[in-house]
Motif scaffolding. Structure first.
Motif, mmCIF file in Angstrom:
data_model
loop_
_atom_site.group_PDB
_atom_site.id
_atom_site.type_symbol
_atom_site.label_atom_id
_atom_site.label_comp_id
_atom_site.label_asym_id
_atom_site.label_seq_id
_atom_site.Cartn_x
_atom_site.Cartn_y
_atom_site.Cartn_z
ATOM 1 N N VAL A 270 0.834 -1.204 0.000
ATOM 2 C CA VAL A 270 0.000 0.000 0.000
ATOM 3 C C VAL A 270 0.869 1.253 0.000
ATOM 4 O O VAL A 270 0.589 2.211 -0.730
ATOM 5 N N TYR A 271 1.924 1.270 0.796
ATOM 6 C CA TYR A 271 2.804 2.435 0.818
ATOM 7 C C TYR A 271 3.427 2.675 -0.555
ATOM 8 O O TYR A 271 3.601 3.818 -0.987
ATOM 9 N N GLN A 272 3.793 1.594 -1.254
ATOM 10 C CA GLN A 272 4.416 1.738 -2.554
ATOM 11 C C GLN A 272 3.427 2.194 -3.615
ATOM 12 O O GLN A 272 3.742 3.052 -4.446
ATOM 13 N N GLY A 273 2.209 1.638 -3.609
ATOM 14 C CA GLY A 273 1.262 1.928 -4.664
ATOM 15 C C GLY A 273 0.468 3.205 -4.494
ATOM 16 O O GLY A 273 0.054 3.815 -5.480
ATOM 17 N N ALA A 274 0.241 3.627 -3.270
ATOM 18 C CA ALA A 274 -0.573 4.821 -3.030
ATOM 19 C C ALA A 274 0.160 6.082 -3.482
ATOM 20 O O ALA A 274 1.397 6.107 -3.524
ATOM 21 N N PRO A 275 -0.568 7.142 -3.837
ATOM 22 C CA PRO A 275 0.091 8.438 -4.083
ATOM 23 C C PRO A 275 0.912 8.832 -2.854
ATOM 24 O O PRO A 275 0.441 8.683 -1.716
ATOM 25 N N VAL A 334 12.413 2.702 -2.492
ATOM 26 C CA VAL A 334 12.557 3.603 -1.347
ATOM 27 C C VAL A 334 11.295 3.618 -0.492
ATOM 28 O O VAL A 334 11.362 3.599 0.744
ATOM 29 N N LYS A 335 10.126 3.620 -1.121
ATOM 30 C CA LYS A 335 8.882 3.659 -0.342
ATOM 31 C C LYS A 335 8.652 2.342 0.406
ATOM 32 O O LYS A 335 8.173 2.348 1.540
ATOM 33 N N ARG A 336 8.998 1.220 -0.206
ATOM 34 C CA ARG A 336 8.875 -0.053 0.501
ATOM 35 C C ARG A 336 9.856 -0.121 1.667
ATOM 36 O O ARG A 336 9.552 -0.666 2.738
ATOM 37 N N LEU A 395 15.909 2.383 -5.709
ATOM 38 C CA LEU A 395 17.052 2.937 -4.983
ATOM 39 C C LEU A 395 18.219 3.272 -5.912
ATOM 40 O O LEU A 395 18.943 4.241 -5.674
ATOM 41 N N SER A 396 18.390 2.504 -6.985
ATOM 42 C CA SER A 396 19.498 2.758 -7.908
ATOM 43 C C SER A 396 19.381 4.116 -8.588
ATOM 44 O O SER A 396 20.385 4.707 -8.990
#
Length: 521
Positions: A270-275, A334-336, A395-396
């Motif tokens: 959810v953290y990765q996919g959400a705005p 990064v968000k994950r 991250l890269s």
């Protein structure tokens, strides 16, 4: 009365009237949300953004101002709304924290009319001709503002709920808008919609656990009021099977909102996919609200049962700290990575809950405020680092950012060091406070695990810093795009992280004062 005993409410909880002044912050936020719906219905699309943004800002500022007034009145602590809601020291501290964090999140959400982060038309299929037409027309998705205000209203009511049915209603009010908001990302639409669907299905599942636990506790105590459940516990009345099963199911629903292991699997997706602005709102305000509800339930209803639930919470806290820190090492998005960091921090916060003392309560309140400011600042920086496909998530892509944009990279590095708990940051002060309270409560082994988990977590924070400052930038690397609202959000997060690390005493005193009032019944 023990140190976790709740202070009796002033006034008659069965009074036939409702003291609207005590509920004004929540009522104001819900009123603005309803006004936002009316704006969507009756105001021209051309003017909606110009109306919705100041309306939301004024609503949050007014609610925060009223919360401050309640905190400094002569008689602020009541059981209000026919006993359904409690207005006390911890509630007002948590509500004030939520409102300030929501204001900063609103800066991110309102950036560039929402066109940078949100789909122009949520109903349009990803990649369809309708979506391309709405994007070309510059249509702005303004429904996000009333949805956000409804979610914030639920977050204010959740930790203030004095009975389990009211708490369930507040849980749904804060959750349902978030399910929708998670699916409104402008780019990577399919990933965003997948995140929203996962969050909805798992959230509904956890809500069912919460509601079933409420039913079992009603069977035990004959009431859903937290104070009545506590009284029945003190009399050893009712079926112990109903009590323990109800408490366990209730804990599942609360631990899901925290993202504690083993109820954490929704969080990275959810953290990765959400705005990203919605991720910032969830990572800060939702966490504060959920911990507030957990504190109220376990410090009021189950205070006399702490020798039964503390060992279970020990296990949950250990699993949460270790799993969050270890799994984060393997992340390349990064968000994950910040999602697993949030899971680890939920474990650190649980050590303060386990302390079951005034120091444990005050340190948890401080930690929630400190972590909220830092996490919004970190996600605000993520929204600024962009390439042709939108935000540079992998991250890269951050390699060499310290050479391209040293200020932005330096600020993000500082936020990461705060997450790691480096001295002179708010993260260090928060961890020190909760660990100290846990040691005084006899949970030293738990603190040892927390310190080791912090050391493991420091590795992946430092790894990001190394990538930014000690790697060569790619020729087609991302650029930094910072609007004024986003820059203001980063500045506020950075200022709070520095101040709460260097001069934490005023906020510690404020949290301590709130904790001395404890919870009304």
């Amino acid at each position: 009365m023990s140190t976790t005993g709740a202070v009796l409410a002033q006034g008659d909880i069965s009074a036939p009237h409702i003291e609207y002044g005590q509920l004004a912050p929540m009522l104001l936020v819900f009123g603005v949300a309803i006004a936002g719906v009316l704006v969507e219905a009756f105001v021209s699309r051309t003017w909606r953004y110009s109306v919705q943004v100041p309306l939301a800002f004024l609503g949050l500022i007014g609610a925060f101002a009223w919360t401050c007034v309640l905190a400094y009145t002569d008689k602020p602590f009541h059981v209000a709304a026919e006993g359904a809601l409690a207005v006390d020291g911890p509630t007002l501290f948590l509500q004030g924290t939520i409102l300030v964090l929501a204001l900063i999140s609103l800066l991110l959400i309102s950036e560039r009319g929402g066109k940078a982060h949100f789909a122009s038309q949520a109903a349009a299929l990803p990649g369809s001709e309708a979506e391309q037409e709405t994007m070309a027309a510059g249509i702005t998705q303004t429904e996000v503002f009333p949805l956000m205000m409804f979610a914030v209203g639920g977050m204010l009511a959740f930790p203030a709920s004095n009975d389990l049915l009211t708490m369930f209603v507040a849980l749904e009010i804060l959750s349902l808008p978030l399910y929708l908001l998670c699916g409104l990302a402008r780019r990577r639409r399919l990933l965003s919609q997948e995140a929203a669907l996962k969050y909805f299905l798992l959230g509904a599942f956890s809500s069912a656990f919460f509601l079933y636990g409420t039913a079992l506790l009603y069977g035990y105590a004959g009431s859903v009021r937290l104070s009545v459940i506590a009284d029945q516990l003190s009399k050893n009345a009712g079926s112990e099977t109903l009590l323990l099963a109800g408490m366990a199911l209730l804990a599942v629903g609360l631990l899901f909102k925290l993202g504690a292991v083993p109820f954490h699997m929704w969080k990275p997706d959810v953290y990765q996919g959400a705005p990203t602005p919605i991720t910032a709102l969830m990572a800060s305000c939702t966490l504060v609200s959920a911990f507030g509800a957990m504190l109220r339930v376990f410090y009021v209803a189950f205070e006399n049962l702490r020798w039964d639930w503390r060992p279970v919470m020990w296990g949950v806290a250990i699993l949460t700290m270790v799993a969050g820190a270890v799994i984060a090492i393997t992340q390349t998005d990064v968000k994950r990575l910040l999602a697993y960091s949030s899971i680890a921090h939920a474990g650190f916060l649980l050590t303060g809950v386990i302390a079951t003392s005034r120091d444990g309560l005050s340190s948890t309140l401080f930690y929630l405020a400190a972590y909220g400011f830092t996490t919004i600042g970190a996600f605000a920086v993520i929204t600024m680092v962009r390439d042709a496909g939108g935000e540079a998530g992998h991250l890269s892509r951050w390699a060499g950012l310290g050479k391209r944009s040293p200020v932005v990279a330096g600020v993000f590095a500082f936020f990461l060091l705060a997450f790691a708990g480096i001295p002179l940051t708010s993260g260090f002060t928060g961890k020190f406070a909760v660990f100290k309270a846990a040691i005084e409560a006899g949970a030293t082994p738990l603190v040892v695990v927390g310190v080791l988990s912090s050391a493991i977590a420091a590795f992946f924070y430092v790894r990001v810093i190394v990538v930014m400052f000690f790697s060569e930038p790619e020729a087609d690397g991302p650029t930094v795009v910072a609007g004024p609202a986003t820059a203001a959000a980063v500045a506020l997060g950075l200022t709070a992280t520095v101040v709460l690390g260097v001069l934490p005493q005023p906020m510690l005193d404020l949290a301590g004062h709130a904790a001395t009032q404890m919870f009304v019944r």
